[in-house]
Motif scaffolding. Sequence first.
Motif, PDB file in Angstrom:
ATOM      1  N   VAL A 263       0.711  -1.494   0.044  1.00 49.98           N
ATOM      2  CA  VAL A 263      -0.127  -0.059  -0.315  1.00 49.98           C
ATOM      3  C   VAL A 263       0.859   0.949  -0.277  1.00 49.98           C
ATOM      4  CG1 VAL A 263      -1.895   0.809   1.259  1.00 49.98           C
ATOM      5  CG2 VAL A 263      -1.575  -1.654   0.976  1.00 49.98           C
ATOM      6  N   PRO A 264       0.989   2.138  -1.321  1.00 51.37           N
ATOM      7  CA  PRO A 264       2.320   2.654  -1.136  1.00 51.37           C
ATOM      8  C   PRO A 264       1.881   4.509  -1.324  1.00 51.37           C
ATOM      9  CG  PRO A 264       1.072   2.364  -3.090  1.00 51.37           C
ATOM     10  CD  PRO A 264       0.171   1.569  -1.992  1.00 51.37           C
ATOM     11  N   GLY A 265       2.715   4.445  -0.399  1.00 46.56           N
ATOM     12  CA  GLY A 265       2.935   6.607  -0.198  1.00 46.56           C
ATOM     13  C   GLY A 265       1.899   7.332  -1.045  1.00 46.56           C
ATOM     14  N   GLY A 266       1.258   8.598  -1.119  1.00 45.55           N
ATOM     15  CA  GLY A 266       1.100   9.606  -1.859  1.00 45.55           C
ATOM     16  C   GLY A 266       0.264  10.548  -1.050  1.00 45.55           C
ATOM     17  N   PHE A 267      -1.163  10.734  -1.919  1.00 36.08           N
ATOM     18  CA  PHE A 267      -1.588  11.610  -1.519  1.00 36.08           C
ATOM     19  C   PHE A 267      -3.626  11.367  -1.936  1.00 36.08           C
ATOM     20  CE2 PHE A 267       1.807  14.016  -1.076  1.00 36.08           C
ATOM     21  CZ  PHE A 267       2.280  14.411  -0.699  1.00 36.08           C
ATOM     22  N   SER A 268      -3.810   9.669  -0.872  1.00 38.54           N
ATOM     23  CA  SER A 268      -4.703   9.258  -1.769  1.00 38.54           C
ATOM     24  C   SER A 268      -6.107  10.109  -1.646  1.00 38.54           C
ATOM     25  CB  SER A 268      -5.069   7.483  -1.298  1.00 38.54           C
ATOM     26  OG  SER A 268      -5.106   7.700  -0.149  1.00 38.54           O
ATOM     27  N   TYR A 269      -6.655  10.007  -2.961  1.00 32.83           N
ATOM     28  CA  TYR A 269      -7.671  11.055  -2.880  1.00 32.83           C
ATOM     29  C   TYR A 269      -7.922  12.057  -2.330  1.00 32.83           C
ATOM     30  CZ  TYR A 269     -10.640   6.040  -3.703  1.00 32.83           C
ATOM     31  OH  TYR A 269     -11.035   5.635  -4.227  1.00 32.83           O
ATOM     32  N   GLY A 270      -6.519  13.003  -2.396  1.00 32.97           N
ATOM     33  CA  GLY A 270      -5.897  13.811  -1.861  1.00 32.97           C
ATOM     34  C   GLY A 270      -5.525  14.352  -1.368  1.00 32.97           C
ATOM     35  N   ASP A 271      -6.104  13.361   0.262  1.00 36.62           N
ATOM     36  CA  ASP A 271      -6.120  13.430   1.856  1.00 36.62           C
ATOM     37  C   ASP A 271      -7.009  13.803   2.165  1.00 36.62           C
ATOM     38  OD1 ASP A 271      -3.841  11.715   1.601  1.00 36.62           O
ATOM     39  OD2 ASP A 271      -2.280  13.301   2.201  1.00 36.62           O
ATOM     40  N   TYR A 272      -8.220  14.398   1.081  1.00 35.53           N
ATOM     41  CA  TYR A 272      -9.235  14.724   2.329  1.00 35.53           C
ATOM     42  C   TYR A 272      -9.931  14.306   3.266  1.00 35.53           C
ATOM     43  CZ  TYR A 272      -9.286  17.380  -2.315  1.00 35.53           C
ATOM     44  OH  TYR A 272      -8.832  18.199  -3.178  1.00 35.53           O
ATOM     45  N   LEU A 273     -10.255  15.238   4.449  1.00 33.27           N
ATOM     46  CA  LEU A 273     -11.070  14.535   5.206  1.00 33.27           C
ATOM     47  C   LEU A 273      -9.751  14.655   6.069  1.00 33.27           C
ATOM     48  CD1 LEU A 273     -14.097  12.341   4.546  1.00 33.27           C
ATOM     49  CD2 LEU A 273     -14.030  14.530   4.819  1.00 33.27           C
ATOM     50  N   ARG A 274      -9.939  13.753   6.403  1.00 32.02           N
ATOM     51  CA  ARG A 274      -7.944  12.800   6.922  1.00 32.02           C
ATOM     52  C   ARG A 274      -7.429  12.316   5.908  1.00 32.02           C
ATOM     53  NH1 ARG A 274     -11.723  11.756  11.043  1.00 32.02           N
ATOM     54  NH2 ARG A 274     -10.990   9.027   9.988  1.00 32.02           N
ATOM     55  N   CYS A 275      -5.779  11.595   6.091  1.00 34.83           N
ATOM     56  CA  CYS A 275      -5.245  11.251   5.284  1.00 34.83           C
ATOM     57  C   CYS A 275      -5.574   9.391   5.394  1.00 34.83           C
ATOM     58  CB  CYS A 275      -3.523  11.279   5.490  1.00 34.83           C
ATOM     59  SG  CYS A 275      -2.794  12.516   5.667  1.00 34.83           S
ATOM     60  N   GLY A 276      -6.086   8.973   4.000  1.00 32.83           N
ATOM     61  CA  GLY A 276      -5.783   7.721   4.266  1.00 32.83           C
ATOM     62  C   GLY A 276      -8.164   7.500   4.560  1.00 32.83           C
ATOM     63  N   ALA A 277      -8.358   8.379   5.522  1.00 34.38           N
ATOM     64  CA  ALA A 277      -9.956   8.284   5.843  1.00 34.38           C
ATOM     65  C   ALA A 277     -10.885   7.924   4.288  1.00 34.38           C
ATOM     66  CB  ALA A 277     -10.537   9.503   5.905  1.00 34.38           C
ATOM     67  N   ILE A 278     -10.524   8.114   2.765  1.00 35.21           N
ATOM     68  CA  ILE A 278     -11.886   7.845   2.131  1.00 35.21           C
ATOM     69  C   ILE A 278     -10.953   6.715   1.520  1.00 35.21           C
ATOM     70  CG2 ILE A 278     -12.307   8.715  -0.128  1.00 35.21           C
ATOM     71  CD1 ILE A 278     -12.279  11.499   0.876  1.00 35.21           C
ATOM     72  N   SER A 279      -9.479   6.578   1.084  1.00 36.83           N
ATOM     73  CA  SER A 279      -8.735   5.334   0.596  1.00 36.83           C
ATOM     74  C   SER A 279      -9.859   3.779   1.571  1.00 36.83           C
ATOM     75  CB  SER A 279      -7.622   5.376   0.705  1.00 36.83           C
ATOM     76  OG  SER A 279      -7.126   6.503   0.356  1.00 36.83           O
ATOM     77  N   ARG A 280      -9.810   4.276   2.871  1.00 32.62           N
ATOM     78  CA  ARG A 280      -9.824   3.305   3.360  1.00 32.62           C
ATOM     79  C   ARG A 280     -11.057   2.303   3.281  1.00 32.62           C
ATOM     80  NH1 ARG A 280     -13.144   0.435   5.710  1.00 32.62           N
ATOM     81  NH2 ARG A 280     -13.771   0.025   7.769  1.00 32.62           N
ATOM     82  N   PHE A 281     -12.067   3.124   2.365  1.00 30.13           N
ATOM     83  CA  PHE A 281     -13.243   2.313   2.055  1.00 30.13           C
ATOM     84  C   PHE A 281     -13.629   2.245   0.512  1.00 30.13           C
ATOM     85  CE2 PHE A 281     -14.896   5.568   5.698  1.00 30.13           C
ATOM     86  CZ  PHE A 281     -15.865   4.662   6.111  1.00 30.13           C
ATOM     87  N   ALA A 282     -12.280   1.937   0.184  1.00 30.59           N
ATOM     88  CA  ALA A 282     -11.923   1.706  -1.615  1.00 30.59           C
ATOM     89  C   ALA A 282     -12.529  -0.045  -1.880  1.00 30.59           C
ATOM     90  CB  ALA A 282     -10.896   1.978  -2.344  1.00 30.59           C
ATOM     91  N   PRO A 283     -12.959  -0.459  -3.405  1.00 31.44           N
ATOM     92  CA  PRO A 283     -13.386  -1.724  -2.798  1.00 31.44           C
ATOM     93  C   PRO A 283     -12.265  -2.454  -2.705  1.00 31.44           C
ATOM     94  CG  PRO A 283     -14.751  -0.558  -4.125  1.00 31.44           C
ATOM     95  CD  PRO A 283     -13.714   0.611  -3.876  1.00 31.44           C
ATOM     96  N   VAL A 284     -10.925  -2.214  -3.122  1.00 30.99           N
ATOM     97  CA  VAL A 284     -10.011  -3.196  -2.540  1.00 30.99           C
ATOM     98  C   VAL A 284      -9.488  -3.772  -0.823  1.00 30.99           C
ATOM     99  CG1 VAL A 284      -8.299  -1.011  -2.413  1.00 30.99           C
ATOM    100  CG2 VAL A 284      -7.384  -3.758  -3.572  1.00 30.99           C
ATOM    101  N   MET A 285      -9.616  -2.198   0.109  1.00 34.24           N
ATOM    102  CA  MET A 285      -9.215  -2.557   1.003  1.00 34.24           C
ATOM    103  C   MET A 285     -10.166  -3.520   1.608  1.00 34.24           C
ATOM    104  SD  MET A 285      -6.740  -0.453   1.388  1.00 34.24           S
ATOM    105  CE  MET A 285      -6.912  -1.080   3.475  1.00 34.24           C
ATOM    106  N   ASN A 286     -11.188  -3.819   1.210  1.00 35.68           N
ATOM    107  CA  ASN A 286     -12.316  -5.081   1.174  1.00 35.68           C
ATOM    108  C   ASN A 286     -10.858  -6.475   1.723  1.00 35.68           C
ATOM    109  OD1 ASN A 286     -14.889  -4.005   2.590  1.00 35.68           O
ATOM    110  ND2 ASN A 286     -15.317  -3.751   0.680  1.00 35.68           N
TER     111      ASN A 286
END
Length: 229
Positions: A47-70
Amino acid sequence: MKFAVLVFPGSNCDIDCYKAIEDTVGEPVDYVWHTATDLTPYDCILVPGGFSYGDYLRCGAISRFAPVMNEVAKAAEQGKYILGICNGFQILTEAGLLPGALRRNMSMKFLCHDVVLKVENNQTPFTRDYEQGEEIVIPIAHGEGNYYCDEETMARLQANNQIVFTYKSNPNGSINDIAGISNERGNVLGMMPHPERAVSELLGTKDGQRMFTSILNAWRDQHGAATVR
């Protein structure tokens, strides 16, 4: 052994991770988009670094709900190796795969420079090629790398030997100088420094190489194959 490098909108270290796998262990590696719903072909997920989903809300807070995270959660439960680097560490904490949270750096500034890490636990699949207590040089590049957890969580981390890396000189205010932790089982690691940017002397340090050889050697041990040196 087959590696997956996840790609979210805003990821910017996915190519670094891909190249690190190619250059250090030479095993098959694929980019896997955040909408993927099957990770069964893979033995290790980065799970690489960067600014997933622009780091909106909190860092990783939106990515956490991406389908792949299941699928990442399922892979972790199956004992597969999961490595979250920088934003990837933030995503793993948001997803509940690692305890604690990453807050803004104490300086409130983005930090990008080499740091010295101490290997606190070399008994994980990610650190077996390091010496216990060894000091290594790995770069950081983050604005929210200040690791925090409550006292009860810290006691569990210490009791279960889950603190894998600490900073020799704390750059961001992380509690107990923590730079990287694992889950209790030891197959999920999150760290703020970037080992994928430390695989060649051309990059200033190759101390990150042994993280990737560690992963391959741990997998080969599981499958009765010869280790690499």
